[in-house]
Design a protein around this motif. Structure first.
Motif, short mmCIF file in Angstrom:
data_model
loop_
_atom_site.label_atom_id
_atom_site.label_comp_id
_atom_site.label_asym_id
_atom_site.label_seq_id
_atom_site.Cartn_x
_atom_site.Cartn_y
_atom_site.Cartn_z
N GLU A 1 0.83 -1.21 0.00
CA GLU A 1 0.00 0.00 0.00
C GLU A 1 0.87 1.26 0.00
O GLU A 1 0.57 2.23 -0.68
N LEU A 2 1.96 1.23 0.75
CA LEU A 2 2.87 2.37 0.78
C LEU A 2 3.49 2.59 -0.60
O LEU A 2 3.58 3.73 -1.07
N ALA A 3 3.88 1.52 -1.27
CA ALA A 3 4.49 1.62 -2.60
C ALA A 3 3.56 2.35 -3.56
O ALA A 3 4.01 3.16 -4.38
N GLY B 1 1.51 14.52 -3.44
CA GLY B 1 1.01 15.13 -2.21
C GLY B 1 1.40 14.37 -0.95
O GLY B 1 1.12 14.81 0.16
N VAL B 2 2.06 13.24 -1.12
CA VAL B 2 2.45 12.42 0.03
C VAL B 2 3.96 12.56 0.25
O VAL B 2 4.75 12.41 -0.67
N LYS B 3 4.33 12.85 1.46
CA LYS B 3 5.74 12.94 1.85
C LYS B 3 6.01 11.91 2.93
O LYS B 3 5.27 11.81 3.91
N ILE B 4 7.06 11.16 2.76
CA ILE B 4 7.44 10.14 3.74
C ILE B 4 8.54 10.71 4.62
O ILE B 4 9.54 11.23 4.12
N ARG C 1 14.39 8.16 11.86
CA ARG C 1 15.57 7.51 12.45
C ARG C 1 16.73 8.49 12.46
O ARG C 1 16.66 9.58 11.91
N GLY C 2 17.82 8.09 13.06
CA GLY C 2 19.02 8.92 13.09
C GLY C 2 19.58 9.15 11.70
O GLY C 2 19.32 8.37 10.77
N ALA C 3 20.36 10.20 11.55
CA ALA C 3 20.92 10.57 10.25
C ALA C 3 21.77 9.46 9.65
O ALA C 3 21.72 9.22 8.43
N ASP C 4 22.55 8.76 10.46
CA ASP C 4 23.39 7.68 9.95
C ASP C 4 22.55 6.54 9.38
O ASP C 4 22.87 5.98 8.33
N ASP C 5 21.47 6.20 10.06
CA ASP C 5 20.57 5.16 9.56
C ASP C 5 19.92 5.59 8.25
O ASP C 5 19.77 4.79 7.33
N TYR C 6 19.52 6.85 8.17
CA TYR C 6 18.91 7.38 6.95
C TYR C 6 19.90 7.27 5.79
O TYR C 6 19.55 6.82 4.70
N LYS C 7 21.15 7.66 6.04
CA LYS C 7 22.17 7.60 4.99
C LYS C 7 22.44 6.16 4.55
O LYS C 7 22.76 5.91 3.39
N ALA C 8 22.30 5.22 5.48
CA ALA C 8 22.56 3.82 5.16
C ALA C 8 21.49 3.24 4.25
O ALA C 8 21.73 2.28 3.54
N GLY C 9 20.30 3.82 4.26
CA GLY C 9 19.23 3.34 3.40
C GLY C 9 17.88 3.82 3.90
O GLY C 9 17.65 3.87 5.10
N HIS C 10 17.04 4.21 2.96
CA HIS C 10 15.71 4.71 3.32
C HIS C 10 14.74 4.50 2.16
O HIS C 10 15.14 4.15 1.06
N ILE C 11 13.47 4.71 2.43
CA ILE C 11 12.44 4.62 1.40
C ILE C 11 12.73 5.71 0.37
O ILE C 11 13.00 6.85 0.74
N PRO C 12 12.70 5.37 -0.93
CA PRO C 12 12.98 6.37 -1.97
C PRO C 12 12.10 7.62 -1.80
O PRO C 12 10.89 7.51 -1.63
N GLY C 13 12.76 8.78 -1.81
CA GLY C 13 12.04 10.04 -1.68
C GLY C 13 11.76 10.47 -0.25
O GLY C 13 11.22 11.55 -0.01
N ALA C 14 12.11 9.62 0.73
CA ALA C 14 11.84 9.96 2.13
C ALA C 14 12.68 11.15 2.56
O ALA C 14 13.81 11.33 2.12
N ILE C 15 12.11 11.95 3.44
CA ILE C 15 12.78 13.13 3.98
C ILE C 15 13.32 12.76 5.36
O ILE C 15 12.60 12.21 6.19
N SER C 16 14.58 13.07 5.61
CA SER C 16 15.19 12.77 6.90
C SER C 16 14.73 13.79 7.93
O SER C 16 14.88 14.99 7.76
#
Length: 83
Positions: free
Chosen positions: A37-39, A46-49, A53-68
């Motif tokens: 459903e998220l995909a 109009g949807v922002k993800i 999580r911490g910045a290091d975790d975000y840099k290691a991998g995140h949902i495409p387009g997600a905002i840290s």
């Protein structure tokens, strides 16, 4: 309207990170969605993800387009309880 989307997406992200088994334990399990459903929502401009999580975790991998948005920037502690 923007604040409503922010809250909705935040709840959706929490749902994605939680297993379906846990969803039954939530006060509002109808707000928990699957990764499929998220995909489908990722193509909606109009949807922002938000990735809280911490910045290091975000840099290691995140949902495409997600905002840290690391949680220490959005949470506070009152009487020893984070909120």
């Amino acid at each position: 309207m923007k604040r409503g989307w922010l809250l909705t997406v935040t709840v959706l992200l929490v749902g994605v990170l939680a297993s379906p088994v846990w969803a039954a334990d939530y006060a509002r399990p109808e707000l928990v969605i699957s990764t499929d459903e998220l995909a489908k929502l990722l193509t909606d401009p109009g949807v922002k993800i938000l990735d809280a999580r911490g910045a290091d975790d975000y840099k290691a991998g995140h949902i495409p387009g997600a905002i840290s948005l690391p949680s220490p920037r959005t949470q506070y502690v009152e009487r020893g309880v984070p909120g």
